[in-house]
Structures are given as C-alpha cells and as structure tokens.
Design a protein around this motif. Structure first.
Motif, mmCIF file in Angstrom:
data_model
loop_
_atom_site.group_PDB
_atom_site.id
_atom_site.type_symbol
_atom_site.label_atom_id
_atom_site.label_comp_id
_atom_site.label_asym_id
_atom_site.label_seq_id
_atom_site.Cartn_x
_atom_site.Cartn_y
_atom_site.Cartn_z
ATOM 1 N N GLN A 7 -0.600 -1.843 -6.153
ATOM 2 C CA GLN A 7 -1.158 -1.977 -4.812
ATOM 3 C C GLN A 7 -2.078 -0.819 -4.435
ATOM 4 N N HIS A 8 -2.056 0.244 -5.205
ATOM 5 C CA HIS A 8 -2.926 1.384 -4.902
ATOM 6 C C HIS A 8 -4.381 0.949 -5.041
ATOM 7 N N VAL A 9 -5.218 1.366 -4.117
ATOM 8 C CA VAL A 9 -6.619 0.941 -4.081
ATOM 9 C C VAL A 9 -7.370 1.286 -5.375
ATOM 10 N N GLN A 10 -6.987 2.334 -6.037
ATOM 11 C CA GLN A 10 -7.703 2.760 -7.234
ATOM 12 C C GLN A 10 -7.264 2.022 -8.494
ATOM 13 N N PHE A 11 -6.143 1.350 -8.460
ATOM 14 C CA PHE A 11 -5.606 0.735 -9.670
ATOM 15 C C PHE A 11 -6.576 -0.279 -10.284
ATOM 16 N N GLU A 12 -6.975 -1.270 -9.518
ATOM 17 C CA GLU A 12 -7.883 -2.298 -10.057
ATOM 18 C C GLU A 12 -9.212 -1.698 -10.495
ATOM 19 N N ARG A 13 -9.706 -0.723 -9.743
ATOM 20 C CA ARG A 13 -10.947 -0.044 -10.138
ATOM 21 C C ARG A 13 -10.785 0.622 -11.491
ATOM 22 N N SER A 14 -9.651 1.267 -11.678
ATOM 23 C CA SER A 14 -9.399 1.953 -12.944
ATOM 24 C C SER A 14 -9.316 0.966 -14.106
ATOM 25 N N VAL A 15 -8.628 -0.138 -13.895
ATOM 26 C CA VAL A 15 -8.524 -1.159 -14.938
ATOM 27 C C VAL A 15 -9.910 -1.710 -15.255
ATOM 28 N N ASP A 16 -10.694 -2.008 -14.237
ATOM 29 C CA ASP A 16 -12.047 -2.521 -14.445
ATOM 30 C C ASP A 16 -12.912 -1.518 -15.198
ATOM 31 N N THR A 17 -12.803 -0.245 -14.835
ATOM 32 C CA THR A 17 -13.585 0.802 -15.506
ATOM 33 C C THR A 17 -13.204 0.895 -16.973
ATOM 34 N N LEU A 18 -11.919 0.918 -17.251
ATOM 35 C CA LEU A 18 -11.474 0.984 -18.644
ATOM 36 C C LEU A 18 -11.969 -0.212 -19.441
ATOM 37 N N ARG A 19 -11.841 -1.389 -18.881
ATOM 38 C CA ARG A 19 -12.291 -2.590 -19.587
ATOM 39 C C ARG A 19 -13.803 -2.572 -19.818
ATOM 40 N N SER A 20 -14.555 -2.077 -18.846
ATOM 41 C CA SER A 20 -16.011 -2.010 -19.014
ATOM 42 C C SER A 20 -16.411 -1.028 -20.108
ATOM 43 N N MET A 21 -15.516 -0.095 -20.429
ATOM 44 C CA MET A 21 -15.757 0.879 -21.484
ATOM 45 C C MET A 21 -15.255 0.384 -22.843
ATOM 46 N N GLY A 22 -14.754 -0.843 -22.871
ATOM 47 C CA GLY A 22 -14.289 -1.424 -24.122
ATOM 48 C C GLY A 22 -12.824 -1.209 -24.423
ATOM 49 N N VAL A 23 -12.082 -0.682 -23.472
ATOM 50 C CA VAL A 23 -10.653 -0.451 -23.663
ATOM 51 C C VAL A 23 -9.895 -1.753 -23.396
ATOM 52 N N THR A 24 -8.995 -2.110 -24.280
ATOM 53 C CA THR A 24 -8.158 -3.279 -24.072
ATOM 54 C C THR A 24 -7.001 -2.878 -23.172
ATOM 55 N N VAL A 25 -6.912 -3.509 -22.018
ATOM 56 C CA VAL A 25 -5.843 -3.238 -21.063
ATOM 57 C C VAL A 25 -4.976 -4.484 -20.988
ATOM 58 N N LEU A 26 -3.739 -4.361 -21.408
ATOM 59 C CA LEU A 26 -2.827 -5.510 -21.429
ATOM 60 C C LEU A 26 -2.145 -5.645 -20.077
ATOM 61 N N TYR A 27 -2.923 -6.010 -19.094
ATOM 62 C CA TYR A 27 -2.428 -6.147 -17.729
ATOM 63 C C TYR A 27 -2.928 -7.451 -17.151
ATOM 64 N N GLY A 28 -2.065 -8.147 -16.439
ATOM 65 C CA GLY A 28 -2.449 -9.395 -15.791
ATOM 66 C C GLY A 28 -1.993 -10.594 -16.611
ATOM 67 N N GLY A 29 -2.470 -11.758 -16.219
ATOM 68 C CA GLY A 29 -2.105 -12.985 -16.912
ATOM 69 C C GLY A 29 -2.385 -12.899 -18.394
ATOM 70 N N GLY A 30 -1.431 -13.291 -19.189
ATOM 71 C CA GLY A 30 -1.573 -13.206 -20.632
ATOM 72 C C GLY A 30 -1.242 -11.837 -21.193
#
Length: 60
Positions: A7-30
């Motif tokens: 729920q922290h405001v920065q969490f989704e931003r951080s996940v999006d940033t990591l993914r945009s950098m090519g990092v695989t983030v195993l979070y969310g559906g699937g």
C-alpha cells in the motif's frame, strides 16, 4: 512482504522501475501475491517460479 507494504505509494513505482530496467519481479498475478499482515504463509510462496526464473537467467 505483506499487503501493508504494497500500500505504500512508492511500492508500485519501484516495481515498475525495476521491470523497466529488465529486472524480473515475481509480484502480482502469476507470481507472488502478498498476504494480510500476520498471515505469513511461506509454503505458499511460488518457489518454483523463483527457481525457474533464476535458472533461465543463469543458463547460457
């Protein structure tokens, strides 16, 4: 990690940033879906996805 952290405001931003950098983030559906605070279920973590992802990254 639990839903309180998500729920922290920065969490989704951080996940999006990591993914945009090519990092695989195993979070969310699937991937990993967090529990309510105090409801840890370590046996429910998708370890097979983490291991498969690590294997695919390390394979030549």
């Amino acid at each position: 990690m639990n839903v309180a952290y998500v729920q922290h405001v920065q969490f989704e931003r951080s996940v999006d940033t990591l993914r945009s950098m090519g990092v695989t983030v195993l979070y969310g559906g699937g991937g990993f879906v967090p529990n309510e605070p105090g409801q840890g279920q370590p046996n429910e973590y998708p370890w097979h996805l983490a291991l498969d992802t690590a294997s695919s990254v390390l394979s030549p």
